[in-house]
Design a protein around this motif. Sequence first.
Motif, short mmCIF file in Angstrom:
data_model
loop_
_atom_site.label_atom_id
_atom_site.label_comp_id
_atom_site.label_asym_id
_atom_site.label_seq_id
_atom_site.Cartn_x
_atom_site.Cartn_y
_atom_site.Cartn_z
N ILE A 65 -13.18 12.75 -27.10
CA ILE A 65 -12.58 12.63 -25.76
C ILE A 65 -11.65 13.79 -25.49
O ILE A 65 -11.68 14.38 -24.41
CB ILE A 65 -11.84 11.28 -25.63
CG1 ILE A 65 -12.81 10.11 -25.69
CG2 ILE A 65 -11.03 11.24 -24.33
CD1 ILE A 65 -12.16 8.76 -25.87
N ALA A 66 -10.80 14.14 -26.45
CA ALA A 66 -9.84 15.23 -26.25
C ALA A 66 -10.57 16.54 -25.96
O ALA A 66 -10.19 17.27 -25.04
CB ALA A 66 -8.94 15.37 -27.48
N ARG A 67 -11.60 16.81 -26.72
CA ARG A 67 -12.33 18.06 -26.51
C ARG A 67 -13.11 18.06 -25.19
O ARG A 67 -13.21 19.08 -24.52
CB ARG A 67 -13.23 18.34 -27.69
CG ARG A 67 -12.42 18.75 -28.93
CD ARG A 67 -13.28 19.30 -30.05
NE ARG A 67 -12.43 19.84 -31.09
CZ ARG A 67 -12.32 19.35 -32.32
NH1 ARG A 67 -13.03 18.29 -32.68
NH2 ARG A 67 -11.52 19.91 -33.21
N ALA A 70 -10.49 18.53 -22.28
CA ALA A 70 -9.71 19.77 -22.29
C ALA A 70 -10.37 20.83 -21.43
O ALA A 70 -11.59 20.88 -21.30
CB ALA A 70 -9.56 20.28 -23.72
N PRO A 71 -9.55 21.71 -20.85
CA PRO A 71 -10.13 22.80 -20.04
C PRO A 71 -10.98 23.72 -20.92
O PRO A 71 -10.71 23.88 -22.11
CB PRO A 71 -8.90 23.56 -19.53
CG PRO A 71 -7.74 22.68 -19.76
CD PRO A 71 -8.10 21.73 -20.86
N VAL A 76 -7.44 23.34 -27.49
CA VAL A 76 -7.91 22.01 -27.91
C VAL A 76 -9.39 22.07 -28.29
O VAL A 76 -9.82 21.43 -29.26
CB VAL A 76 -7.67 20.98 -26.78
CG1 VAL A 76 -8.30 19.64 -27.12
CG2 VAL A 76 -6.18 20.82 -26.53
N GLU A 77 -10.17 22.83 -27.58
CA GLU A 77 -11.61 22.94 -27.88
C GLU A 77 -11.86 23.60 -29.23
O GLU A 77 -12.81 23.26 -29.91
CB GLU A 77 -12.31 23.76 -26.80
CG GLU A 77 -12.59 23.01 -25.53
CD GLU A 77 -13.48 23.82 -24.60
OE1 GLU A 77 -14.31 23.18 -23.93
OE2 GLU A 77 -13.36 25.06 -24.55
N ASP A 118 -2.83 20.75 -18.74
CA ASP A 118 -4.12 20.08 -18.88
C ASP A 118 -4.48 19.81 -20.34
O ASP A 118 -5.09 18.78 -20.65
CB ASP A 118 -5.23 20.92 -18.23
CG ASP A 118 -5.12 20.93 -16.71
OD1 ASP A 118 -4.47 20.03 -16.14
OD2 ASP A 118 -5.68 21.85 -16.09
N ASP A 119 -4.12 20.73 -21.25
CA ASP A 119 -4.39 20.50 -22.67
C ASP A 119 -3.65 19.26 -23.17
O ASP A 119 -4.23 18.44 -23.89
CB ASP A 119 -3.94 21.71 -23.51
CG ASP A 119 -4.84 22.92 -23.33
OD1 ASP A 119 -6.01 22.74 -22.94
OD2 ASP A 119 -4.38 24.03 -23.61
N VAL A 120 -2.39 19.16 -22.80
CA VAL A 120 -1.59 18.03 -23.26
C VAL A 120 -2.12 16.73 -22.65
O VAL A 120 -2.21 15.71 -23.34
CB VAL A 120 -0.09 18.22 -22.92
CG1 VAL A 120 0.72 17.00 -23.31
CG2 VAL A 120 0.45 19.46 -23.63
#
Length: 133
Positions: A65-67, A70-71, A76-77, A118-120
Amino acid sequence: MKRSLALAASVVALVLLAGCASETTVETITITPGQTGTFTSGDSTIVVGGDATDAPRDEAAYLSIARDEAPEGSVVETASDADLLAAGQAACDQLAQDVDDEKISVTVAGKALAAGGDDVFAIVDAASLSLCA
């Protein structure tokens, strides 16, 4: 004869309409503060106290989900699973302390991410859905 037929038809119509009527039932369960256990009233049952369990941590779902959220091209990616899990746990810790979502900041792979970015948000959303217990 016509009147008896009309009366019979009216009675049949009323009987059919009566079958369509709905019934509302109200059930009340009164629990004294501090009580635990399973309580039932009519068709309703409620469990109060230590019988509830926390949702299990799902690290694989969190990472996915996080990846996904993420933008494109974000840290994060490209972060390692361990770095991303550490950031997710940091987000969970801050959520547990009632820190507002927009004020949560985390570090991923040695890089401090700005609160409200956006990452957070990707990390916080994913952590709250599958990591925080």
